[in-house]
Design a protein around this motif. Sequence first.
Motif, mmCIF file in Angstrom:
data_model
loop_
_atom_site.group_PDB
_atom_site.id
_atom_site.type_symbol
_atom_site.label_atom_id
_atom_site.label_comp_id
_atom_site.label_asym_id
_atom_site.label_seq_id
_atom_site.Cartn_x
_atom_site.Cartn_y
_atom_site.Cartn_z
ATOM 1 N N MET A 177 10.040 -7.303 1.696
ATOM 2 C CA MET A 177 9.580 -6.686 0.461
ATOM 3 C C MET A 177 10.723 -6.000 -0.295
ATOM 4 N N ILE A 204 5.501 -8.942 -8.370
ATOM 5 C CA ILE A 204 4.460 -9.753 -7.733
ATOM 6 C C ILE A 204 3.474 -10.160 -8.819
ATOM 7 N N PHE A 208 -1.993 -6.247 -3.337
ATOM 8 C CA PHE A 208 -2.059 -7.657 -3.748
ATOM 9 C C PHE A 208 -2.896 -8.500 -2.791
ATOM 10 N N ALA A 231 2.189 -3.921 -5.195
ATOM 11 C CA ALA A 231 2.619 -4.250 -3.842
ATOM 12 C C ALA A 231 1.642 -3.730 -2.795
ATOM 13 N N TRP A 235 11.544 -17.461 -8.682
ATOM 14 C CA TRP A 235 10.152 -17.182 -8.333
ATOM 15 C C TRP A 235 9.787 -17.913 -7.048
ATOM 16 N N ILE A 237 -0.046 -16.206 -4.726
ATOM 17 C CA ILE A 237 0.755 -15.028 -4.987
ATOM 18 C C ILE A 237 2.175 -15.516 -5.281
ATOM 19 N N ILE A 258 12.029 -8.073 -3.193
ATOM 20 C CA ILE A 258 11.068 -8.493 -4.211
ATOM 21 C C ILE A 258 10.934 -7.404 -5.264
ATOM 22 N N ARG A 303 0.752 -8.939 -13.353
ATOM 23 C CA ARG A 303 1.416 -8.310 -12.217
ATOM 24 C C ARG A 303 0.381 -7.720 -11.270
ATOM 25 N N LEU A 305 6.112 -14.348 -6.075
ATOM 26 C CA LEU A 305 7.047 -13.241 -5.885
ATOM 27 C C LEU A 305 8.345 -13.544 -6.626
#
Length: 259
Positions: A122, A128, A171, A168, A219, A103, A125, A165, A105
């Motif tokens: 979160m 994702i 994922f 949230a 990232w 994963i 972010i 993508r 972010l």
Amino acid sequence: MSAGTGVAAALHQARRSGQALAAFPAPIPATLADAYTVQRDLCAALGVPLLGWKVGRIPQTLIETLGAERLAGPVLRVAELDGEAPGDARVFAGGVGVIEAEIILRLSAVPTRRLASDREAMSFIDEIRAGFEVASSPAPDVHDHAPYGIIADIGINNGLLLGPRLDAESFDRIVITEIEGSRVGSGRPCDILDGPLGSLRFLVDLHMDGVIALEAGQWISAGAITGVHPIAPGQTATAHFGETVRIACTASTDPGFAS
């Protein structure tokens, strides 16, 4: 580079030329602080922007001694995966080359304090992605010197490949990795320690401690979900994130960082 950075100089030459080393250069860092110092020297020598950070794991036998479960390395290459076409995963011939489904972010802003919860993490972010970390080192024995050798050699990161993508809310799905069509591992993102957002909190702690420097837009490759899988030039890896997302890459020989 600062004085006494022969290790960084040797790794720099190998990464610039694409030529494998006979062994990890001596003297091998003996502390986390020394390893991160070599990492910073190597990044400075390569002289390219830091596009993100990868998070790896400290060997289980050293967690209590070192007081840490994770390690960090800078990301210097990022590429978008183009639909069904496999991406290019560069690995050092004669060194170590592995592929990891992760994963990934994107950091929207740099926290000014340590993060206490997933919910708080979160909020920093804004994207994702499903993706691959390409992990490769010109030193064939780098894993024998974990975590110090791995940290010193920029976390043995050799690029991120960004896939579609992910939401949230969903994922945390089952991920399956295949090499040349054979299943080599499976897992869920949130089963790895305290999950991808725990990786972000770890990086924020390193940032607050002055070990690394986070920047907005970087990232975060949050940790190997299905394991660390060896891959050789010409081999293709595929990762399935749930039932709808599929990504692929084919390993190629790294011609050197200048290329």
